[in-house]
Design an enzyme around this catalytic site. Structure first.
Site, PDB file in Angstrom:
ATOM      1  N   TYR A   1       0.824  -1.222   0.000  1.00  0.00           N
ATOM      2  CA  TYR A   1       0.000   0.000   0.000  1.00  0.00           C
ATOM      3  C   TYR A   1       0.853   1.266   0.000  1.00  0.00           C
ATOM      4  O   TYR A   1       0.356   2.356  -0.278  1.00  0.00           O
ATOM      5  CB  TYR A   1      -0.955   0.042   1.217  1.00  0.00           C
ATOM      6  CG  TYR A   1      -1.956  -1.099   1.287  1.00  0.00           C
ATOM      7  CD1 TYR A   1      -2.125  -1.994   0.237  1.00  0.00           C
ATOM      8  CD2 TYR A   1      -2.739  -1.292   2.429  1.00  0.00           C
ATOM      9  CE1 TYR A   1      -3.022  -3.043   0.321  1.00  0.00           C
ATOM     10  CE2 TYR A   1      -3.648  -2.336   2.517  1.00  0.00           C
ATOM     11  CZ  TYR A   1      -3.770  -3.215   1.464  1.00  0.00           C
ATOM     12  OH  TYR A   1      -4.666  -4.253   1.557  1.00  0.00           O
TER      13      TYR A   1
ATOM     14  N   ILE B   1     -12.993  -4.742   7.702  1.00  0.00           N
ATOM     15  CA  ILE B   1     -12.030  -3.623   7.708  1.00  0.00           C
ATOM     16  C   ILE B   1     -12.398  -2.584   6.646  1.00  0.00           C
ATOM     17  O   ILE B   1     -11.686  -2.401   5.655  1.00  0.00           O
ATOM     18  CB  ILE B   1     -10.589  -4.162   7.492  1.00  0.00           C
ATOM     19  CG1 ILE B   1     -10.525  -5.188   6.341  1.00  0.00           C
ATOM     20  CG2 ILE B   1     -10.053  -4.779   8.770  1.00  0.00           C
ATOM     21  CD1 ILE B   1      -9.094  -5.616   5.974  1.00  0.00           C
TER      22      ILE B   1
ATOM     23  N   SER C   1     -12.351   4.260   4.222  1.00  0.00           N
ATOM     24  CA  SER C   1     -12.931   5.497   3.703  1.00  0.00           C
ATOM     25  C   SER C   1     -11.918   6.615   3.872  1.00  0.00           C
ATOM     26  O   SER C   1     -11.123   6.595   4.805  1.00  0.00           O
ATOM     27  CB  SER C   1     -14.223   5.852   4.446  1.00  0.00           C
ATOM     28  OG  SER C   1     -14.701   7.094   3.968  1.00  0.00           O
TER      29      SER C   1
ATOM     30  N   ARG D   1     -17.881   9.505   6.903  1.00  0.00           N
ATOM     31  CA  ARG D   1     -18.058   8.052   6.738  1.00  0.00           C
ATOM     32  C   ARG D   1     -17.162   7.273   7.702  1.00  0.00           C
ATOM     33  O   ARG D   1     -17.565   6.244   8.243  1.00  0.00           O
ATOM     34  CB  ARG D   1     -17.733   7.640   5.304  1.00  0.00           C
ATOM     35  CG  ARG D   1     -18.813   8.021   4.314  1.00  0.00           C
ATOM     36  CD  ARG D   1     -18.331   7.637   2.940  1.00  0.00           C
ATOM     37  NE  ARG D   1     -19.373   7.767   1.941  1.00  0.00           N
ATOM     38  CZ  ARG D   1     -19.147   7.602   0.633  1.00  0.00           C
ATOM     39  NH1 ARG D   1     -17.931   7.341   0.195  1.00  0.00           N
ATOM     40  NH2 ARG D   1     -20.136   7.722  -0.221  1.00  0.00           N
TER      41      ARG D   1
ATOM     42  N   ASN E   1     -19.038   4.726  10.052  1.00  0.00           N
ATOM     43  CA  ASN E   1     -18.769   3.283   9.923  1.00  0.00           C
ATOM     44  C   ASN E   1     -18.330   2.655  11.255  1.00  0.00           C
ATOM     45  O   ASN E   1     -18.449   1.443  11.438  1.00  0.00           O
ATOM     46  CB  ASN E   1     -17.693   3.020   8.861  1.00  0.00           C
ATOM     47  CG  ASN E   1     -18.168   3.344   7.446  1.00  0.00           C
ATOM     48  OD1 ASN E   1     -19.369   3.482   7.196  1.00  0.00           O
ATOM     49  ND2 ASN E   1     -17.228   3.485   6.523  1.00  0.00           N
TER      50      ASN E   1
HETATM   51  N1  LIG Z   1      -5.787  -8.707   1.378  1.00  0.00           N
HETATM   52  C1  LIG Z   1      -6.142  -8.181   0.237  1.00  0.00           C
HETATM   53  O1  LIG Z   1      -5.811  -8.677  -0.857  1.00  0.00           O
HETATM   54  C2  LIG Z   1      -6.999  -6.949   0.242  1.00  0.00           C
HETATM   55  C3  LIG Z   1      -7.619  -6.527  -0.951  1.00  0.00           C
HETATM   56  C4  LIG Z   1      -8.439  -5.408  -0.906  1.00  0.00           C
HETATM   57  C5  LIG Z   1      -8.629  -4.725   0.297  1.00  0.00           C
HETATM   58  N2  LIG Z   1      -7.989  -5.129   1.444  1.00  0.00           N
HETATM   59  C6  LIG Z   1      -8.153  -4.380   2.720  1.00  0.00           C
HETATM   60  O2  LIG Z   1      -9.528  -4.208   2.980  1.00  0.00           O
HETATM   61  C7  LIG Z   1      -9.829  -2.825   3.114  1.00  0.00           C
HETATM   62  C8  LIG Z   1     -11.247  -2.540   2.667  1.00  0.00           C
HETATM   63  O3  LIG Z   1     -11.455  -2.909   1.328  1.00  0.00           O
HETATM   64  P1  LIG Z   1     -11.521  -1.857   0.114  1.00  0.00           P
HETATM   65  O4  LIG Z   1     -10.755  -0.627   0.435  1.00  0.00           O
HETATM   66  O5  LIG Z   1     -11.160  -2.624  -1.098  1.00  0.00           O
HETATM   67  O6  LIG Z   1     -13.055  -1.536  -0.031  1.00  0.00           O
HETATM   68  P2  LIG Z   1     -14.324  -1.145   0.879  1.00  0.00           P
HETATM   69  O7  LIG Z   1     -13.907  -0.806   2.257  1.00  0.00           O
HETATM   70  O8  LIG Z   1     -15.325  -2.193   0.624  1.00  0.00           O
HETATM   71  O9  LIG Z   1     -14.835   0.124   0.117  1.00  0.00           O
HETATM   72  C9  LIG Z   1     -14.191   1.358   0.100  1.00  0.00           C
HETATM   73  C10 LIG Z   1     -15.091   2.282  -0.746  1.00  0.00           C
HETATM   74  O10 LIG Z   1     -16.357   2.423  -0.079  1.00  0.00           O
HETATM   75  C11 LIG Z   1     -16.623   3.795   0.118  1.00  0.00           C
HETATM   76  N3  LIG Z   1     -17.323   3.932   1.398  1.00  0.00           N
HETATM   77  C12 LIG Z   1     -16.787   3.921   2.649  1.00  0.00           C
HETATM   78  N4  LIG Z   1     -17.731   4.068   3.584  1.00  0.00           N
HETATM   79  C13 LIG Z   1     -18.918   4.181   2.929  1.00  0.00           C
HETATM   80  C14 LIG Z   1     -20.255   4.374   3.356  1.00  0.00           C
HETATM   81  N5  LIG Z   1     -20.558   4.478   4.643  1.00  0.00           N
HETATM   82  N6  LIG Z   1     -21.218   4.442   2.411  1.00  0.00           N
HETATM   83  C15 LIG Z   1     -20.903   4.341   1.103  1.00  0.00           C
HETATM   84  N7  LIG Z   1     -19.659   4.165   0.627  1.00  0.00           N
HETATM   85  C16 LIG Z   1     -18.662   4.086   1.540  1.00  0.00           C
HETATM   86  C17 LIG Z   1     -15.268   4.470   0.109  1.00  0.00           C
HETATM   87  O11 LIG Z   1     -15.387   5.793  -0.335  1.00  0.00           O
HETATM   88  P3  LIG Z   1     -14.529   7.038   0.260  1.00  0.00           P
HETATM   89  O12 LIG Z   1     -13.164   6.525   0.620  1.00  0.00           O
HETATM   90  O13 LIG Z   1     -14.516   7.987  -0.891  1.00  0.00           O
HETATM   91  O14 LIG Z   1     -15.296   7.551   1.444  1.00  0.00           O
HETATM   92  C18 LIG Z   1     -14.506   3.635  -0.917  1.00  0.00           C
HETATM   93  O15 LIG Z   1     -14.825   4.046  -2.243  1.00  0.00           O
HETATM   94  C19 LIG Z   1      -8.733  -2.167   2.273  1.00  0.00           C
HETATM   95  O16 LIG Z   1      -8.625  -0.778   2.511  1.00  0.00           O
HETATM   96  C20 LIG Z   1      -7.546  -2.982   2.662  1.00  0.00           C
HETATM   97  O17 LIG Z   1      -7.074  -2.561   3.948  1.00  0.00           O
HETATM   98  C21 LIG Z   1      -7.199  -6.248   1.424  1.00  0.00           C
END
Ligand SMILES: NC(=O)c1ccc[n+]([C@@H]2O[C@H](COP(=O)([O-])OP(=O)(O)OC[C@H]3O[C@@H](n4cnc5c(N)ncnc54)[C@H](OP(=O)(O)O)[C@@H]3O)[C@@H](O)[C@H]2O)c1
Length: 263
Positions: A55, A229, A232, A237, A241
């Site tokens: 990251y 996890i 945002s 948010r 959350n």
């Molecule tokens: N191990 C792996 O391979 C792997 C892969 C992917 C992710 N991860 C981990 O998992 C974490 C979470 O997954 P992710 O970042 O892929 O996706 P996520 O948390 O499912 O989604 C993030 C998105 O949702 C939006 N969001 C946040 N809160 C919201 C709400 N209350 N209402 C509507 N939309 C909202 C965010 O927008 P804004 O930011 O614009 O507010 C962003 O666009 C990552 O950050 C990372 O730490 C691990």
């Protein structure tokens, strides 16, 4: 109500390791926006941060933690080894610890299964890192059952955690059961990216509790004891959350959300 934690066994120094069910995801947060988001998350009450070498934000995460004034031992920190660093495990975790400004992380994950045949060697290096006190627990990410079983069979040590893409639409009780049978904590990532937050089942349940569908999704994970996890960069948010302790989903509501996985 506070956010519960799951036991991950004991660290090398004999102290118990506890993983909060709610963490703050930091993928795609870089530079100043990573710093500010982590400050906001700690202010909002998150006590679990998820980062990775890949990251490119460990230094900002570490600086935010230090500046927040929250004691190190109150925050659970996960980082991850990119599989292309196989063979350079020790150097990689030392760089993570230096950037994060901590003596040890709480959980170190193999970010993705390394190329065929290299997984067991990397896992052995992970076990050594835990024994050396560089990480308190070790686990994997994006592994299937067979890949987990191979590590257990070859080393006698089962990953404490498997972090996989998860959310109501991916819900499969057999996947949950397979992790539980092995004593592996299931940690879900991308809870929102995998979910249609406008789904009528979610909007109905959200309205019944006076919350938004995103919080229903997070609460559903917590009640299944699946670590979640959300990420945002938006301060409102980030705070909202984390505000998931003052309502409880009924059994009927849990089943209605489970059913999204069968569509
Ligand atoms: N191990 C792996 O391979 C792997 C892969 C992917 C992710 N991860 C981990 O998992 C974490 C979470 O997954 P992710 O970042 O892929 O996706 P996520 O948390 O499912 O989604 C993030 C998105 O949702 C939006 N969001 C946040 N809160 C919201 C709400 N209350 N209402 C509507 N939309 C909202 C965010 O927008 P804004 O930011 O614009 O507010 C962003 O666009 C990552 O950050 C990372 O730490 C691990």
């Amino acid at each position: 109500m506070t956010i519960p934690a799951l036991p991950l066994g004991k660290a090398a120094d004999g102290t118990p390791v506890e993983m909060p069910l709610l963490g703050f995801g930091t993928w795609q947060l870089r530079g100043e926006s990573a710093y500010q988001a982590v400050r906001d998350a700690l202010e909002a009450g998150y006590r679990h941060l998820d980062t990775a070498t890949m990251y490119g934000n460990e230094a900002e995460v570490g600086r935010a933690l230090k500046d927040s004034g929250v004691p190190r031992d109150e925050v659970f920190i996960t980082t991850k080894l990119p599989p292309e660093r196989a063979g350079k495990e020790r150097r990689t975790i030392e760089a993570s610890l230096r950037d994060l400004g901590v003596e040890a992380v709480d959980l170190w994950l193999i970010h993705w299964p390394p190329h065929r045949g290299r997984s067991v060697k990397v896992w052995q290096a992970f076990i050594e890192a835990r024994e050396a006190g560089l990480t308190r627990a070790v686990g994997v990410s994006n592994y299937d059952n067979g890949q987990i079983d191979e590590l257990t069979a070859e080393t006698g040590q089962t990953p404490a955690v498997n972090q996989i893409r998860f959310g109501p639409a991916l819900y499969d009780p057999a996947v949950l059961a397979a992790h539980r049978e092995r004593g592996v904590v299931l940690e879900g990532y991308s809870p929102f990216k995998t979910t249609n937050l406008h789904d009528p089942a979610l909007t109905r349940i959200a309205a019944a509790h006076g919350v938004d569908p995103a919080r229903v999704v997070l609460r559903w994970h917590i009640q299944h004891e699946i670590v979640v996890i959300p990420k945002s960069k938006t301060p409102e948010r980030i705070a909202r959350n984390a505000d998931i302790t003052n309502f409880v989903l009924t059994d009927e509501e849990m089943r209605a959300i489970d059913a999204l996985g069968r569509r």
